[in-house]
Each structure stands twice: as C-alpha cells, then as structure tokens.
Design a protein around this motif. Structure first.
Motif, PDB file in Angstrom:
ATOM      1  N   SER A 134      45.687  11.669 -22.854  1.00 53.62           N
ATOM      2  CA  SER A 134      45.795  12.371 -21.578  1.00 53.62           C
ATOM      3  C   SER A 134      46.236  13.818 -21.745  1.00 53.62           C
ATOM      4  CB  SER A 134      46.750  11.624 -20.645  1.00 53.62           C
ATOM      5  OG  SER A 134      48.030  11.456 -21.237  1.00 53.62           O
ATOM      6  N   SER A 135      47.009  14.119 -22.785  1.00 58.07           N
ATOM      7  CA  SER A 135      47.441  15.503 -23.001  1.00 58.07           C
ATOM      8  C   SER A 135      46.249  16.428 -23.183  1.00 58.07           C
ATOM      9  CB  SER A 135      48.342  15.591 -24.236  1.00 58.07           C
ATOM     10  OG  SER A 135      49.438  14.707 -24.138  1.00 58.07           O
ATOM     11  N   ARG A 136      45.180  15.910 -23.756  1.00 57.10           N
ATOM     12  CA  ARG A 136      43.992  16.721 -24.026  1.00 57.10           C
ATOM     13  C   ARG A 136      43.002  16.680 -22.867  1.00 57.10           C
ATOM     14  NH1 ARG A 136      42.894  15.378 -30.461  1.00 57.10           N
ATOM     15  NH2 ARG A 136      45.008  15.865 -31.153  1.00 57.10           N
ATOM     16  N   ILE A 137      43.269  15.816 -21.903  1.00 57.83           N
ATOM     17  CA  ILE A 137      42.342  15.618 -20.795  1.00 57.83           C
ATOM     18  C   ILE A 137      42.841  16.265 -19.511  1.00 57.83           C
ATOM     19  CG2 ILE A 137      41.333  13.858 -19.273  1.00 57.83           C
ATOM     20  CD1 ILE A 137      41.275  11.992 -21.712  1.00 57.83           C
ATOM     21  N   LEU A 138      44.123  16.054 -19.177  1.00 61.37           N
ATOM     22  CA  LEU A 138      44.591  16.488 -17.857  1.00 61.37           C
ATOM     23  C   LEU A 138      45.924  17.218 -17.870  1.00 61.37           C
ATOM     24  CD1 LEU A 138      46.862  14.059 -17.041  1.00 61.37           C
ATOM     25  CD2 LEU A 138      44.753  12.835 -16.610  1.00 61.37           C
ATOM     26  N   PRO A 139      46.077  18.229 -18.753  1.00 61.90           N
ATOM     27  CA  PRO A 139      47.268  19.075 -18.602  1.00 61.90           C
ATOM     28  C   PRO A 139      47.182  19.812 -17.274  1.00 61.90           C
ATOM     29  CG  PRO A 139      45.681  20.181 -19.999  1.00 61.90           C
ATOM     30  CD  PRO A 139      45.139  18.793 -19.727  1.00 61.90           C
ATOM     31  N   PHE A 140      48.239  20.492 -16.890  1.00 59.42           N
ATOM     32  CA  PHE A 140      48.136  21.364 -15.721  1.00 59.42           C
ATOM     33  C   PHE A 140      46.966  22.330 -15.922  1.00 59.42           C
ATOM     34  CE2 PHE A 140      52.852  20.533 -15.271  1.00 59.42           C
ATOM     35  CZ  PHE A 140      52.731  19.804 -14.099  1.00 59.42           C
ATOM     36  N   LEU A 141      46.156  22.475 -14.880  1.00 62.59           N
ATOM     37  CA  LEU A 141      44.977  23.328 -14.895  1.00 62.59           C
ATOM     38  C   LEU A 141      43.875  22.795 -15.816  1.00 62.59           C
ATOM     39  CD1 LEU A 141      44.521  25.917 -13.202  1.00 62.59           C
ATOM     40  CD2 LEU A 141      44.810  27.241 -15.281  1.00 62.59           C
ATOM     41  N   GLY A 142      44.001  21.547 -16.278  1.00 64.76           N
ATOM     42  CA  GLY A 142      42.948  20.950 -17.085  1.00 64.76           C
ATOM     43  C   GLY A 142      41.630  20.968 -16.330  1.00 64.76           C
ATOM     44  N   ASN A 143      40.538  21.277 -17.030  1.00 64.01           N
ATOM     45  CA  ASN A 143      39.274  21.453 -16.332  1.00 64.01           C
ATOM     46  C   ASN A 143      38.088  20.904 -17.101  1.00 64.01           C
ATOM     47  OD1 ASN A 143      38.140  23.939 -17.945  1.00 64.01           O
ATOM     48  ND2 ASN A 143      40.260  24.472 -17.418  1.00 64.01           N
ATOM     49  N   ILE A 144      37.061  20.543 -16.337  1.00 67.48           N
ATOM     50  CA  ILE A 144      35.778  20.089 -16.875  1.00 67.48           C
ATOM     51  C   ILE A 144      34.735  21.100 -16.441  1.00 67.48           C
ATOM     52  CG2 ILE A 144      34.049  18.255 -16.851  1.00 67.48           C
ATOM     53  CD1 ILE A 144      36.312  16.369 -15.889  1.00 67.48           C
ATOM     54  N   ALA A 145      33.912  21.550 -17.371  1.00 71.69           N
ATOM     55  CA  ALA A 145      32.830  22.481 -17.057  1.00 71.69           C
ATOM     56  C   ALA A 145      31.498  21.873 -17.450  1.00 71.69           C
ATOM     57  CB  ALA A 145      33.036  23.801 -17.789  1.00 71.69           C
ATOM     58  N   VAL A 146      30.488  22.101 -16.616  1.00 74.05           N
ATOM     59  CA  VAL A 146      29.112  21.760 -16.959  1.00 74.05           C
ATOM     60  C   VAL A 146      28.300  23.043 -16.856  1.00 74.05           C
ATOM     61  CG1 VAL A 146      27.153  20.241 -16.537  1.00 74.05           C
ATOM     62  CG2 VAL A 146      29.460  19.478 -15.923  1.00 74.05           C
ATOM     63  N   GLU A 147      27.610  23.388 -17.931  1.00 76.26           N
ATOM     64  CA  GLU A 147      26.858  24.631 -17.976  1.00 76.26           C
ATOM     65  C   GLU A 147      25.356  24.372 -18.105  1.00 76.26           C
ATOM     66  OE1 GLU A 147      29.966  27.638 -20.278  1.00 76.26           O
ATOM     67  OE2 GLU A 147      28.464  26.558 -21.438  1.00 76.26           O
ATOM     68  N   ARG A 148      24.579  25.192 -17.430  1.00 76.77           N
ATOM     69  CA  ARG A 148      23.138  25.240 -17.658  1.00 76.77           C
ATOM     70  C   ARG A 148      22.856  26.471 -18.510  1.00 76.77           C
ATOM     71  NH1 ARG A 148      18.335  25.436 -13.021  1.00 76.77           N
ATOM     72  NH2 ARG A 148      16.718  26.353 -14.359  1.00 76.77           N
ATOM     73  N   LEU A 149      22.168  26.270 -19.619  1.00 74.45           N
ATOM     74  CA  LEU A 149      21.897  27.334 -20.566  1.00 74.45           C
ATOM     75  C   LEU A 149      20.411  27.650 -20.608  1.00 74.45           C
ATOM     76  CD1 LEU A 149      23.995  25.886 -23.542  1.00 74.45           C
ATOM     77  CD2 LEU A 149      24.793  27.557 -21.858  1.00 74.45           C
ATOM     78  N   PRO A 171      55.752  19.720 -28.979  1.00 77.81           N
ATOM     79  CA  PRO A 171      55.845  18.673 -27.950  1.00 77.81           C
ATOM     80  C   PRO A 171      55.046  18.983 -26.694  1.00 77.81           C
ATOM     81  CG  PRO A 171      58.020  19.163 -28.839  1.00 77.81           C
ATOM     82  CD  PRO A 171      57.087  20.203 -29.378  1.00 77.81           C
ATOM     83  N   LEU A 172      54.889  20.273 -26.374  1.00 72.87           N
ATOM     84  CA  LEU A 172      54.192  20.650 -25.149  1.00 72.87           C
ATOM     85  C   LEU A 172      52.719  20.272 -25.179  1.00 72.87           C
ATOM     86  CD1 LEU A 172      55.804  24.147 -24.479  1.00 72.87           C
ATOM     87  CD2 LEU A 172      56.292  21.988 -23.302  1.00 72.87           C
ATOM     88  N   GLU A 173      52.200  19.932 -26.347  1.00 69.52           N
ATOM     89  CA  GLU A 173      50.806  19.505 -26.463  1.00 69.52           C
ATOM     90  C   GLU A 173      50.676  17.981 -26.482  1.00 69.52           C
ATOM     91  OE1 GLU A 173      49.078  21.506 -29.786  1.00 69.52           O
ATOM     92  OE2 GLU A 173      49.326  23.505 -28.897  1.00 69.52           O
ATOM     93  N   HIS A 174      51.769  17.288 -26.149  1.00 70.47           N
ATOM     94  CA  HIS A 174      51.763  15.820 -26.164  1.00 70.47           C
ATOM     95  C   HIS A 174      52.441  15.251 -24.919  1.00 70.47           C
ATOM     96  CE1 HIS A 174      50.336  15.677 -30.350  1.00 70.47           C
ATOM     97  NE2 HIS A 174      51.056  16.770 -30.492  1.00 70.47           N
ATOM     98  N   GLY A 177      50.965  14.618 -21.801  1.00 68.77           N
ATOM     99  CA  GLY A 177      50.117  14.002 -20.792  1.00 68.77           C
ATOM    100  C   GLY A 177      49.913  14.909 -19.598  1.00 68.77           C
ATOM    101  N   GLY A 178      50.128  14.371 -18.406  1.00 74.37           N
ATOM    102  CA  GLY A 178      49.945  15.123 -17.171  1.00 74.37           C
ATOM    103  C   GLY A 178      51.038  16.126 -16.886  1.00 74.37           C
ATOM    104  N   VAL A 179      52.044  16.218 -17.751  1.00 75.49           N
ATOM    105  CA  VAL A 179      53.127  17.188 -17.595  1.00 75.49           C
ATOM    106  C   VAL A 179      52.938  18.351 -18.573  1.00 75.49           C
ATOM    107  CG1 VAL A 179      55.656  17.437 -17.527  1.00 75.49           C
ATOM    108  CG2 VAL A 179      54.622  15.273 -16.927  1.00 75.49           C
ATOM    109  N   ALA A 180      51.878  18.295 -19.378  1.00 71.60           N
ATOM    110  CA  ALA A 180      51.651  19.339 -20.377  1.00 71.60           C
ATOM    111  C   ALA A 180      51.213  20.642 -19.722  1.00 71.60           C
ATOM    112  CB  ALA A 180      50.590  18.876 -21.375  1.00 71.60           C
TER     113      ALA A 180
END
Length: 471
Positions: free
Chosen positions: A363-378, A29-32, A34-37
């Motif tokens: 939303s569970s996969r997008i904005l859990p607590f500490l959810g983050n977006i990274a952009v990398e230059r390789l 359940p903790l993976e479903h 949303g914003g409370v995950a």
C-alpha cells in the motif's frame, strides 16, 4: 598483505571500509507507511517515466488521492488520540531519562481534534507541485478546462492547489465538485459509498490478528523502558502513524527515528496495513474490481475517442484513498498471484502469521498521500522495432506499469488494438456495478459520465476566488 599496484584495487582496505564501500543499505520509514506515507515515487518497477523513444503523449487522465492531511478521523480516534491522552496522564514518568523516548519530555502533540481531515501546508504545497509537474510533463497538451473532485473539503482543496500549479492566470480552470452520494451508483468519484456490498470495516479482523503478532515484542521492549505506561499494540501502531502524520505537519518526526523502531518493525507495520487494504480495497474482496471498473472504462473511452469531441487533452480527478486501489484491482496491477495461476487462493498470499516480503501488493507504493494513477495515449513514430501509431500506457506514482496481457508496444505501452481488447476483457470481468453491488435504491447507474455530461460542473459551488466560481 599484498601491496597496492596500479590498476588493481588494493587489498589494504580494512574490513570497516570494505563494508562501507559495498553496503548500500538504507531505510526510510516514510516509504513504508501505507496510507499515511507522504507522497513519494517508489520506482516500482524502475522503468523510465518519460515517454518511450519516438512517442509523445497526446491525451492523459489522472486519478489522485487527496494530498496530506493532519489525520484521518479513524486513525486519530482509534490510535493517536488514545496514545496522546495516556501520555498526557502519565505525568510520573521522567521521559528525559528513557533512551529512544526522551523526546517525549518536551513533545507537543501535532494534531488537534478540530484539525482532523484538513490539508496540511505540506499537502497544499505537494498538490501545487503536482500541477506544475504535469504542466511540464505535457507541454504540448491544452490546459484542462475542468478538474474534478469529490465533494469533501480535503479533496476539493487538493484540486484547487493543483490548479494553482497549472495556471498562469486566474479564471481559466474550473474545479468541479461531485457530490459524495450513497445513492449515486457508479456516477461519482466515491462509488464505494454507493455500493452496499462494500464494507468499510473489511479487513479489520485480519489486520488485528497480525497487529498483535508484530507489536508484541515491541510492546515488551517499550514496557521495559517505561514500566507502568502499559503500552498496547494500539499504542505502538499510533506512535508509528505519528511518524507519517507529524512529518507532513511539521516536516519531520522523532517517531521516525530508527533507534526507536527498527526497519524490521516498520516492515511489520507496513504489512499490517497491507493486510487491511488487501481485504478492504484490494484483491481480498471480489467487489473491489467492480467498484474500480467505472473509472477505468470512462477513462479508456475518453482516451480512445477519435471523433474530435474531447473538450480536454488532460483529465484530472481527486478522490479518497479507497478508489485508486480498486481501480488497480480492475486493471489487474499489483496482483500477488498474477504469475502463479492461483487467483482463487489470493488470500493465501497475505498470511496473517508472518510477512510475505515478496508480495506485489504494498500500500505504501500504491496509495500514499497524493498517490495517483495515470493513463496516457501516445502517438509513436519512429520507435525502433514498432509500427507507427497509437499506444497506451499506465503509470502509478510516476512508475510505468505493464498491463496484464497488454504490453505489445514501446516500453510498457500497449497498442490501440491491444488496449481495446484489454479494456473489454476488464469490463467483462467487473462490469455490472448496480447488480453486483446489490443496489437497493432507484436510479442507479453502472457508468461514470461526469467527464462527458454537459450538466456536470454547472451546479455546486465549491469556493470563490478573485470573483470566479469554483464549480
């Protein structure tokens, strides 16, 4: 029955053991939630997080939601507190005799009103772990001189915890607090607050419509177990929220027990949250890509620079749950209609009377607590089948994501030329923050400049540690 023979799987297996052998179903359940995950890495898609063969990161930018808190004030006041007060007032119910709810006989609420919005110990630990993880992920990059955060305590404390994971000694990294202004235009980490066209209540009506549908049979079931408690749909939602909040406070919660709420019921909760976020910060409102574009543009500009003016190799910023999803909209990621050609009917992909299990927007996969977006230059050299040069890629909660129309590099990456074209196309779609937001105050701006403005970071003192200022 056929006897066992060498090299052949014996048919003597019973039906039970065969089921155990071939069934891999499990549900957390903790993976479903949303914003409370609590933070987790969904592997969506299950692409390799490490840099593609022959590639090394030379610059990166992260946008992170704050770490786990005791409770969001709205969640607490609208769902959790009313349930807790009702539970405290129903002293005539013998919970110890009620299957699935017997733990309520000795349960103590994990949240007080004074603790709302504060980071939990789990939250502080996870933010520190993120700092450690990034230092291992990018051993060739310079430690950042600054980490940016919106000015709320929970985001600032998250940034400070991250820095503890980065630093081998004190005094090397400043935490820059950026004021959460309602008249700051796009030049802050909470631009939705400065956008009059954004409504914090967007999605509430749609959420309520589906909440009544998914909670109705649960209310009936719980009421049959504890007649007289008068369970409501809001009670159900609050109880299921407590699974997430209590877990990040105490480490576990009996509200997560699958004997209390089944996997299908948890999926109903998740979809209700997804509907709300779809309209509030997702593709359900045209303004959300406009809100997310300034961070995307500022980040693209930082990563594309070749003039040697970058003071840092790694840029990390902390904000609230609203901003990262709007950035994903600006990027065109997690779009339910991405391959259907029906973008004008995006809301049809989130029906209010049944679950769209095939949706990309979760939303569970997008904005859990500490959810983050990274952009990398390789920097890539010797990647089989690809020319040497610069490539760019995006990761969401450590899962690489291919940008729409921009996947001509190794793995899910995009060539420099492709990324430049992609960034300009997104700006053409979503640029013009002040005009599109209907800004009615003076001195608004369409650009996020906090990473390059030398004046930022020399003002607000967020805290003090060992004689050094957190600024």
């Amino acid at each position: 029955m056929v006897a066992f023979r060498a090299g052949i799987l014996s048919p003597l297996l019973s039906l039970t053991s065969a089921t155990a052998l071939y069934s891999t179903y499990n549900f957390n359940p903790l993976e479903h939630l949303g914003g409370v995950a609590p933070y987790f890495e969904p592997q969506d898609p299950p692409t390799l997080p490490s840099a593609p063969q022959g590639c090394s990161p030379i610059r990166a930018a992260y946008l992170s939601r704050h770490a786990a808190i005791y409770a969001n004030d709205y969640d607490y006041e609208a769902y959790i507190e009313p349930f807790v007060e009702k539970w405290e007032n129903h002293t005539g119910i013998d919970w110890s005799k009620i299957p699935g709810l017997n733990f309520l006989a000795k349960w103590n609420p994990p949240i007080s009103e004074a603790e709302q919005e504060l980071l939990t110990r789990v939250g502080k630990l996870e933010a520190t772990q993120l700092g450690v993880s990034l230092s291992f992920r990018y051993p060739g990059l310079r430690l950042p001189k600054r980490v940016w955060t919106s000015s709320a305590e929970r985001t600032a404390k998250s940034a400070q915890a991250l820095v503890r994971g980065f630093e081998l000694d004190d005094n090397t990294i400043n935490v820059v607090s950026v004021y959460e202004s309602e008249e700051g235009g796009a030049d802050n980490l909470t631009p939705y607050k400065a956008c009059p066209a954004y409504s914090s209540s967007a999605g509430s009506d749609q959420f309520s419509a589906f909440l009544k549908i998914f909670a109705k049979p649960i209310v009936a079931r719980l009421e049959s177990l504890a007649p007289g408690f008068n369970f409501t749909a809001e009670d159900v939602y609050g109880m299921m929220e407590l699974c997430g909040y209590e877990s990040v406070i105490r480490g576990s919660s009996l509200f997560c027990d699958l004997d209390l709420f089944s996997p299908d019921e948890w999926l109903g909760w998740e979809y209700a949250a997804d509907i709300m976020y779809h309209y509030n910060v997702g593709y359900g409102s045209d303004i959300n890509g406009v809100i997310g574009l300034p961070w995307l543009k500022a980040t693209a500009d930082l990563l594309l620079k070749n003039d040697g003016s970058n003071e840092q190799d790694l840029y990390v910023s902390f904000t609230h749950r609203e901003l990262p999803p709007t950035v994903l909209v600006a990027m065109g990621l997690f779009n339910n209609s991405a391959f259907s050609g029906t973008a004008e009917k995006i809301n049809d992909t989130m029906p209010l009377n049944h679950i769209n299990h095939r949706r990309a927007w979760k939303s569970s996969r997008i904005l859990p607590f500490l959810g983050n977006i990274a952009v990398e230059r390789l920097n890539c050299s010797g990647s089989y089948g690809f020319a040497d040069g610069e490539y760019y890629r995006v990761l969401v909660n450590n899962s690489p994501q291919e940008l729409p129309g921009c996947g001509d590099g190794p793995g899910t990456s995009c060539s420099r030329q492709g990324f430049e074209t992609y960034a300009q196309e997104r700006e053409d779609l979503f640029g013009g923050f002040s005009k599109k937001c209907g800004v009615d105050y003076d001195n608004s701006t369409d650009a996020l400049t906090i990473y390059t403005d030398p004046r930022v970071g020399n003002g607000t003192v967020v805290g003090k540690r060992s004689g050094s200022l957190w600024r």
